[in-house]
Design an enzyme around this catalytic site. Structure first.
Site, mmCIF file in Angstrom:
data_model
loop_
_atom_site.group_PDB
_atom_site.id
_atom_site.type_symbol
_atom_site.label_atom_id
_atom_site.label_comp_id
_atom_site.label_asym_id
_atom_site.label_seq_id
_atom_site.Cartn_x
_atom_site.Cartn_y
_atom_site.Cartn_z
ATOM 1 N N GLY A 45 0.849 -1.182 0.000
ATOM 2 C CA GLY A 45 0.000 0.000 0.000
ATOM 3 C C GLY A 45 0.885 1.232 0.000
ATOM 4 O O GLY A 45 1.997 1.198 0.540
ATOM 5 N N GLN A 50 2.942 9.917 1.035
ATOM 6 C CA GLN A 50 4.221 9.220 1.238
ATOM 7 C C GLN A 50 5.198 9.490 0.097
ATOM 8 O O GLN A 50 6.385 9.179 0.211
ATOM 9 C CB GLN A 50 3.997 7.711 1.352
ATOM 10 N N CYS A 96 5.813 -0.032 7.506
ATOM 11 C CA CYS A 96 5.440 1.136 6.722
ATOM 12 C C CYS A 96 6.663 1.597 5.935
ATOM 13 O O CYS A 96 7.747 1.700 6.506
ATOM 14 C CB CYS A 96 4.965 2.243 7.659
ATOM 15 N N LEU A 97 6.478 1.885 4.648
ATOM 16 C CA LEU A 97 7.618 2.317 3.823
ATOM 17 C C LEU A 97 8.187 3.649 4.323
ATOM 18 O O LEU A 97 9.346 3.953 4.061
ATOM 19 C CB LEU A 97 7.195 2.434 2.358
ATOM 20 N N HIS A 138 -4.631 1.313 7.414
ATOM 21 C CA HIS A 138 -3.274 1.883 7.524
ATOM 22 C C HIS A 138 -3.108 3.042 6.529
ATOM 23 O O HIS A 138 -2.617 4.112 6.892
ATOM 24 C CB HIS A 138 -2.258 0.760 7.257
ATOM 25 N N GLU A 139 -3.547 2.826 5.285
ATOM 26 C CA GLU A 139 -3.353 3.855 4.247
ATOM 27 C C GLU A 139 -4.265 5.063 4.478
ATOM 28 O O GLU A 139 -3.851 6.208 4.285
ATOM 29 C CB GLU A 139 -3.599 3.265 2.852
ATOM 30 N N HIS A 142 -2.792 7.288 6.897
ATOM 31 C CA HIS A 142 -1.787 8.181 6.287
ATOM 32 C C HIS A 142 -2.462 9.430 5.713
ATOM 33 O O HIS A 142 -1.969 10.550 5.888
ATOM 34 C CB HIS A 142 -1.056 7.482 5.137
#
Ligand code: NI
Length: 181
Positions: A45, A50, A96-97, A138-139, A142
């Site tokens: 994701g 991000q 998480c990236l 999660h996304e 963000h």
């Protein structure tokens, strides 16, 4: 095109993103770049902020995951809103990236109902559970300026502060390009 991924503690990741009113060629290209960037970094994701753009847009692809993800085509979610949560919760280890080398177990509702526009600005309402519900939450966090570690218990949060400081200092070498602004 592979875009650099923004990491903790860049301000663009702390701000609520803006709604998207129209699709454009430029935006379509940006969405393509988000998929390329996410796959290159082996993520499942990626939220637009991000990669530095404060737009309410996320891409998800869990098709390479276990049997659960196998039947799910890649998804574009524009202006997603979670409309309902299950009472039932489950635990899952998240990464998480934007937080390289940091993983922890997060408790979240196991199922949600989400309303969003797809890449053609067509509206959908979906009820999802399992991995898809987890990744969407999660996304969408963000897109509202929230990191997964903010969902941890106070003690787990305290325990993770050293790791977060390291990331904020830029003392990280992930196998993908990060924005060092
Ligand atoms: Ni993330």
């Amino acid at each position: 095109m592979i875009l650099p991924i923004y990491t903790y503690n860049h301000p663009v990741l702390k701000e609520k993103t803006s709604r998207i009113a129209d699709m454009s060629d430029e935006l379509r290209q940006f969405i393509d770049s988000m998929f390329v960037t996410m796959r290159h970094a082996r993520g499942i994701g990626l939220a637009a902020n991000q990669v530095g753009k404060g737009l309410s847009l996320t891409v998800i692809d869990i098709s390479d995951m276990d049997d659960e993800g196998g039947s799910e085509p890649p998804l574009v979610l524009i202006n997603p809103v979670i409309e309902a949560y299950s009472d039932e919760e489950d635990e899952f280890e998240e990464g998480c990236l934007s937080l390289p080398d940091f993983r922890d177990i997060v408790v979240r509702p196991s199922a949600i109902q989400v309303r969003f526009l797809d890449g053609d600005m067509k509206e959908h309402v979906r009820e999802v559970d399992g991995l898809m519900a987890r990744v969407m939450q999660h996304e969408i966090d963000h897109l509202n300026g929230i990191y997964f570690f903010e969902r941890l218990s106070p003690i787990r949060k305290t325990l993770s502060s050293g790791k977060l400081k390291r990331i904020a200092r830029g003392d990280i070498e992930p196998e993908y390009e990060i924005f060092r602004g």
